[in-house]
Write an enzyme that holds these catalytic residues in place. Structure first.
Site, mmCIF file in Angstrom:
data_model
loop_
_atom_site.group_PDB
_atom_site.id
_atom_site.type_symbol
_atom_site.label_atom_id
_atom_site.label_comp_id
_atom_site.label_asym_id
_atom_site.label_seq_id
_atom_site.Cartn_x
_atom_site.Cartn_y
_atom_site.Cartn_z
ATOM 1 C CE LYS A 90 -9.998 5.914 0.742
ATOM 2 N NZ LYS A 90 -9.479 5.832 -0.638
ATOM 3 N N GLY A 150 0.874 -1.177 0.000
ATOM 4 C CA GLY A 150 0.000 0.000 0.000
ATOM 5 C C GLY A 150 0.902 1.215 0.000
ATOM 6 C CG ASN A 202 0.582 0.242 -4.702
ATOM 7 O OD1 ASN A 202 0.146 0.565 -3.589
ATOM 8 N ND2 ASN A 202 0.041 0.667 -5.825
ATOM 9 C CG HIS A 207 -3.793 11.011 18.473
ATOM 10 N ND1 HIS A 207 -4.151 11.426 17.199
ATOM 11 C CD2 HIS A 207 -2.644 11.673 18.767
ATOM 12 C CE1 HIS A 207 -3.258 12.292 16.748
ATOM 13 N NE2 HIS A 207 -2.334 12.460 17.681
ATOM 14 C CG ASN A 208 -7.223 10.541 14.839
ATOM 15 O OD1 ASN A 208 -6.069 10.526 15.264
ATOM 16 N ND2 ASN A 208 -7.524 10.237 13.597
ATOM 17 C CD GLU A 220 -5.983 15.010 14.367
ATOM 18 O OE1 GLU A 220 -5.074 14.203 14.620
ATOM 19 O OE2 GLU A 220 -6.604 15.004 13.283
ATOM 20 C CB SER A 223 -0.470 10.148 15.094
ATOM 21 O OG SER A 223 -0.799 11.524 14.933
ATOM 22 C CE LYS A 242 -3.557 8.445 14.583
ATOM 23 N NZ LYS A 242 -4.444 8.616 13.514
#
Ligand code: 6PG
Length: 477
Positions: free
Chosen positions: A75, A9, A32, A186-187, A190, A128, A183
């Site tokens: 994704k 990816g 990829n 965390h966002n 944020e 992050s 995470k």
């Protein structure tokens, strides 16, 4: 050649992470779905280190030394499952798949369980720091088995950001979905940080009457103090930027509708499930969603507001200092709420997350990196069982010093009709927590009245019901 790690990816995050590993001396297999990307990466950055370009999944897996460390950077959602289904059959017990995307922790728990049956370690990993962080050192939040951290941890430590004291910004957060959960929060934090900064900006603009350039200078000054952080720093950059096409402040030519990819919303959804009041984070998510309702906003433009009153230069300067206090106090509350959610998630899922370690790895590399996080780390180091950040003496003292100004800012916002939901929610949380009595007692009375839902008494154990429709005597329930 056998590669120590592989990255599949190769969009910008994956590509930069692969380069980061290579620049740190690791041989990196790259893959990829469309092979042109792989070839481009090696052509452009091959000189930075040792890459092994793999065209097929088989080649990719074959290029990796055992236990295989395979990083997937695709994704979140279905694409992640598709890649796992493609590679898992090619792996052997002891190998590991590291998912560095913004996956939902519940998906990570499911994937970890499924792959565990096959003897494969699934390491859901929060990463992050955006593109720059991926390349120069992100903050890394790996979950998964303790066992998997042994062969993986040292490599992550090498490529991670380093805090001011030199400590790598990575730790084994906890089993299965713990890394992605952290995470996610965390966002959420944020989002709250960004919303609070946005409110500070709007108040400086509409109440103090300052220009974006002047506000940029104020943020630059704040960035030398206790608010020192990446988000404050880039705020000054964005506010001082002038649009080349029109000569107007950049911030005035951007459509004022904030978008989101979902991690902030998840933080609030999960908090609701866990029963954790993350009102500041919720207001940040709602503020983004409100901004996006263009038609509703258009239809509401004519609604009455207060008469605007201009501040003189001296008043504006005093007000700006107050906004700093309000921003700092509200920030303490956001982090208090975020850490509460991590503690609750950790208890719910048996993760045993070390909150001090989490604050330590957020000191560098990530979007919310800030001097402030070192103070949070110190608070948890001093008292790992701290019931709330607000019970830390230092933070409590700082809020005590800020609260008068914090309240004044909200008075001014209310009087001038400037929405400041983040500041307001934070103050309401603070005032509710410290209240001797809450109207929840009345709520209980109402519930008992209309639904015989019962209540507890302050002076006796047990549950009670009042016969509201009868003689209003009390019965033990
Ligand atoms: C990070 C960021 C990143 C996220 C952006 C955008 O830690 O590097 O959190 O993971 O994708 O912040 O998020 P939104 O599109 O939801 O604003």
């Amino acid at each position: 050649t056998s590669a120590q790690i592989g990255v599949t990816g190769l969009a910008v995050m994956g590509r930069n992470l692969a380069r980061n590993f290579a620049r740190n001396g690791y041989t990196v297999a790259v893959h990829n779905r469309t092979a042109t990307r792989t070839r481009e990466l090696v052509a452009e950055f091959g000189h930075e280190g040792d890459f092994v370009a793999a065209e097929t999944a088989k080649e990719f897996v074959a290029a990796l030394e055992r236990p295989r460390r395979l990083v997937i950077m695709v994704k979140a959602g279905d694409p992640t499952d598709a890649v796992i289904q493609e590679f898992a059959p090619l792996l052997e017990p002891g190998d590991m798949i590291i998912d560095g995307g913004n996956a939902h922790f519940a998906d990570t728990r499911r994937r970890e369980r499924e792959l565990r049956e096959q003897g494969i370690h699934f390491v859901g990993t929060g990463i992050s720091g955006g593109e720059e962080g991926a390349l120069h050192g992100p903050s890394i939040m790996p979950g998964g088995s303790k066992e998997s951290y042994e062969p993986l941890g040292p490599m992550l430590e090498k490529i991670s950001a380093k805090a001011q004291d030199g400590a790598p910004c990575v730790t084994h957060v906890g089993p299965d979905g713990a890394g992605h959960f952290v995470k996610m929060v965390h966002n959420g934090i944020e989002y709250a940080d960004m919303q609070l900064i946005g409110e500070a900006y709007q108040l400086l603009r509409d109440v103090a009457g300052y220009s974006p350039a002047r506000i940029a200078d104020i943020f630059r000054t704040w960035n030398t103090g206790r608010l020192d952080s990446y988000l404050i720093e880039i705020t000054a950059e964005v506010l001082s930027h002038v649009d080349a096409a029109t000569g107007k402040p950049f911030v005035d030519v951007v459509v004022d509708q904030a978008e989101q990819k979902g991690t902030g919303r998840w933080t609030v959804q999960i908090a609701l499930d866990l029963g954790v009041p993350v009102s500041g984070i919720a207001e940040a998510v709602f503020a983004r969603s409100l901004s996006g309702h263009a038609a509703l906003r258009e239809a509401s433009r004519g609604l009455a507001g207060p008469k605007p009153a201009a501040l003189d230069e001296a008043e504006a300067a005093v007000f700006a200092d107050r906004v700093e206090q309000a921003l700092y106090a509200s920030k303490i509350v956001s982090y208090t709420q975020g850490f509460h959610e991590i503690a609750a998630g950790s208890a719910e899922y048996g993760w045993d997350i070390d909150l001090g370690a989490v604050s330590a790895i957020w000191r560098g590399g990530c979007i919310i990196r800030a001097a402030f996080l070192d103070r949070i780390r110190a608070a948890y180091d001093a008292r790992p069982d701290l019931p709330s950040l607000l019970s830390d003496e230092t933070f409590a003292r700082e809020i005590a010093a800020a609260q008068d100004d914090w309240r004044e800012v909200l008075v001014a916002a209310t009087r001038q009709g400037v929405a400041a939901p983040g500041f307001a929610a934070a103050l309401a949380y603070y005032d509710a927590l410290r209240a001797e009595r809450l109207p929840a007692a009345l709520t209980q009375g109402q519930r008992d009245f209309f639904g015989a839902h019962t209540y507890r008494r302050v002076d006796r154990d047990g549950s009670f019901h009042t016969l509201w429709g009868g003689d209003r005597s009390e019965a033990s329930a």
